[in-house]
Design a protein around this motif. Sequence first.
Motif, PDB file in Angstrom:
ATOM      1  N   GLN A   1      19.942 -12.333  12.163  1.00 17.30           N
ATOM      2  CA  GLN A   1      20.202 -11.906  10.787  1.00 17.30           C
ATOM      3  C   GLN A   1      18.927 -11.954   9.934  1.00 17.30           C
ATOM      4  O   GLN A   1      18.802 -12.708   8.972  1.00 17.30           O
ATOM      5  N   LEU A   2      17.987 -11.092  10.345  1.00 16.11           N
ATOM      6  CA  LEU A   2      16.713 -10.956   9.648  1.00 16.11           C
ATOM      7  C   LEU A   2      16.399  -9.475   9.532  1.00 16.11           C
ATOM      8  O   LEU A   2      16.429  -8.750  10.532  1.00 16.11           O
ATOM      9  N   LEU A   3      16.093  -9.029   8.314  1.00 18.21           N
ATOM     10  CA  LEU A   3      15.870  -7.616   8.031  1.00 18.21           C
ATOM     11  C   LEU A   3      14.588  -7.438   7.235  1.00 18.21           C
ATOM     12  O   LEU A   3      14.401  -8.070   6.191  1.00 18.21           O
ATOM     13  N   ALA A   4      13.694  -6.577   7.744  1.00 14.40           N
ATOM     14  CA  ALA A   4      12.515  -6.161   6.970  1.00 14.40           C
ATOM     15  C   ALA A   4      13.008  -5.136   5.959  1.00 14.40           C
ATOM     16  O   ALA A   4      13.107  -3.942   6.245  1.00 14.40           O
ATOM     17  N   ALA A   5      13.343  -5.607   4.764  1.00 14.93           N
ATOM     18  CA  ALA A   5      14.097  -4.797   3.813  1.00 14.93           C
ATOM     19  C   ALA A   5      13.233  -3.804   3.049  1.00 14.93           C
ATOM     20  O   ALA A   5      13.712  -2.708   2.697  1.00 14.93           O
ATOM     21  N   GLU A   6      11.965  -4.161   2.786  1.00 14.98           N
ATOM     22  CA  GLU A   6      11.166  -3.279   1.924  1.00 14.98           C
ATOM     23  C   GLU A   6       9.674  -3.502   2.148  1.00 14.98           C
ATOM     24  O   GLU A   6       9.221  -4.629   2.373  1.00 14.98           O
ATOM     25  N   LEU A   7       8.922  -2.408   2.100  1.00 14.70           N
ATOM     26  CA  LEU A   7       7.464  -2.441   2.100  1.00 14.70           C
ATOM     27  C   LEU A   7       6.983  -1.620   0.913  1.00 14.70           C
ATOM     28  O   LEU A   7       7.465  -0.505   0.684  1.00 14.70           O
ATOM     29  N   ALA A   8       6.030  -2.165   0.153  1.00 11.71           N
ATOM     30  CA  ALA A   8       5.500  -1.467  -1.017  1.00 11.71           C
ATOM     31  C   ALA A   8       3.986  -1.646  -1.074  1.00 11.71           C
ATOM     32  O   ALA A   8       3.464  -2.717  -0.760  1.00 11.71           O
ATOM     33  N   PHE A   9       3.282  -0.581  -1.476  1.00 12.36           N
ATOM     34  CA  PHE A   9       1.826  -0.632  -1.511  1.00 12.36           C
ATOM     35  C   PHE A   9       1.294   0.549  -2.306  1.00 12.36           C
ATOM     36  O   PHE A   9       1.993   1.540  -2.545  1.00 12.36           O
ATOM     37  N   ASP A  10       0.037   0.436  -2.726  1.00 13.54           N
ATOM     38  CA  ASP A  10      -0.674   1.556  -3.331  1.00 13.54           C
ATOM     39  C   ASP A  10      -1.317   2.353  -2.202  1.00 13.54           C
ATOM     40  O   ASP A  10      -2.126   1.824  -1.432  1.00 13.54           O
ATOM     41  N   ASP A  11      -0.946   3.628  -2.098  1.00 11.82           N
ATOM     42  CA  ASP A  11      -1.414   4.453  -0.992  1.00 11.82           C
ATOM     43  C   ASP A  11      -2.935   4.615  -1.058  1.00 11.82           C
ATOM     44  O   ASP A  11      -3.469   5.040  -2.093  1.00 11.82           O
ATOM     45  N   PRO A  12      -3.655   4.254   0.026  1.00 10.92           N
ATOM     46  CA  PRO A  12      -5.122   4.338  -0.003  1.00 10.92           C
ATOM     47  C   PRO A  12      -5.650   5.764  -0.024  1.00 10.92           C
ATOM     48  O   PRO A  12      -6.827   5.978  -0.322  1.00 10.92           O
ATOM     49  N   ILE A  13      -4.806   6.749   0.275  1.00 11.53           N
ATOM     50  CA  ILE A  13      -5.242   8.143   0.260  1.00 11.53           C
ATOM     51  C   ILE A  13      -4.958   8.795  -1.085  1.00 11.53           C
ATOM     52  O   ILE A  13      -5.848   9.367  -1.714  1.00 11.53           O
ATOM     53  N   SER A  14      -3.717   8.667  -1.556  1.00  9.68           N
ATOM     54  CA  SER A  14      -3.330   9.334  -2.807  1.00  9.68           C
ATOM     55  C   SER A  14      -3.458   8.441  -4.032  1.00  9.68           C
ATOM     56  O   SER A  14      -3.536   8.940  -5.155  1.00  9.68           O
ATOM     57  N   GLY A  15      -3.440   7.109  -3.824  1.00  5.03           N
ATOM     58  CA  GLY A  15      -3.460   6.180  -4.945  1.00  5.03           C
ATOM     59  C   GLY A  15      -2.096   5.932  -5.550  1.00  5.03           C
ATOM     60  O   GLY A  15      -1.957   5.096  -6.451  1.00  5.03           O
ATOM     61  N   ARG A  16      -1.064   6.652  -5.085  1.00  5.50           N
ATOM     62  CA  ARG A  16       0.284   6.486  -5.633  1.00  5.50           C
ATOM     63  C   ARG A  16       0.956   5.234  -5.090  1.00  5.50           C
ATOM     64  O   ARG A  16       0.680   4.789  -3.991  1.00  5.50           O
ATOM     65  N   ARG A  17       1.860   4.673  -5.869  1.00  4.45           N
ATOM     66  CA  ARG A  17       2.660   3.542  -5.425  1.00  4.45           C
ATOM     67  C   ARG A  17       3.721   4.057  -4.463  1.00  4.45           C
ATOM     68  O   ARG A  17       4.445   5.015  -4.761  1.00  4.45           O
ATOM     69  N   ARG A  18       3.829   3.442  -3.296  1.00  8.92           N
ATOM     70  CA  ARG A  18       4.810   3.835  -2.289  1.00  8.92           C
ATOM     71  C   ARG A  18       5.745   2.657  -2.045  1.00  8.92           C
ATOM     72  O   ARG A  18       5.306   1.509  -1.869  1.00  8.92           O
TER      73      ARG A  18
END
Length: 331
Positions: free
Chosen positions: A295-312
């Motif tokens: 019962q372990l889930l990698a629920a979310e990943l968030a980062f600033d895209d190194p190519i576009s600079g947008r938040r993903r």
Amino acid sequence: MIDALSQTLRVALRCQAMKTVDVCRQPPIRDGVAASAVQLPPQPAGQPWPTLLAFLCARFGHIAPDQWQQRFADGLVMDDGGAALPMTHPYRVGQRIRYYRALPPEPPIPFEAHILHQDAHLLVADKPHFLPVTPTGRYVQQSLLVRLRRQTGLADLAPLHRLDRDTAGVVLFSVAPATRAAYQALFAQRRIDKVYRAIAPYRCLPDAGLVHCSRIARGEPFFRMAEVSGPPNSETRIRCLGTDAARACYELRPISGRKHQLRVHMAALGMPIENDPLYPQLRAVAADDYRHPLQLLAAELAFDDPISGRRRVFASMRQLNALKTPDASGA
């Protein structure tokens, strides 16, 4: 921000420039699996190998000579550029050769991953429990990487981080070798926010949660990890999201990325993750027993895209076991 992105891209392009020639010369992916490579070593004293076939039979003694002969006949032994070699090819010290392995039948894993996002640089998959990310042990075709390569036709697809076979959730893959290092740097430099959820025994925590730091090292047996004395090399932030008094759903935010870190930390705090076969005690579970997923889930990943600079932000669509709710009588 722009300067940091530019520097990351310059590093990625320099690394890629060093690899481009070698990548272009590699034989194609076959059934989702790349060809293995070996560089021919110096000849042994007194027992030289006259041919490439003689070397392969000696080097890989567990493979019968007639199997190697069949691989040569099928064009599955090649030079570094992918050209098929005959079994009479003379042994040449220093030559780099490639060959495709003969893969035994694998038991199917009856769960499917879902592609959450795909563009020219990234593929994001939502992995089910029990599916290994990369080929390992008895699973090659039944790994997430090989399945995705076959599904998408992307021969250069490569995972950017680890996720245990037992764990479900979000996995990032690099699509383009030219930008791979830029995304790998997000993990190496801890510029990516990782959120996990876990079901475990309830423990009353402060409203703000707690931070657990410890030193994690290889344990016993070799595939387990353990907390040991010494300066901390791992950190996890833990917060309770809800409870049914016996069990609770926790939000886990690993700051570091040690192997089995969340599982080790939760067990050390007296809150072992539900259905964990490794912690706190090792339990024997058959590889094809799918009744009790961790019962372990990698629920979310968030980062600033190194190519576009947008938040993903990428979130899993999977759910863990629900907490129990009291019936209408309050019992």
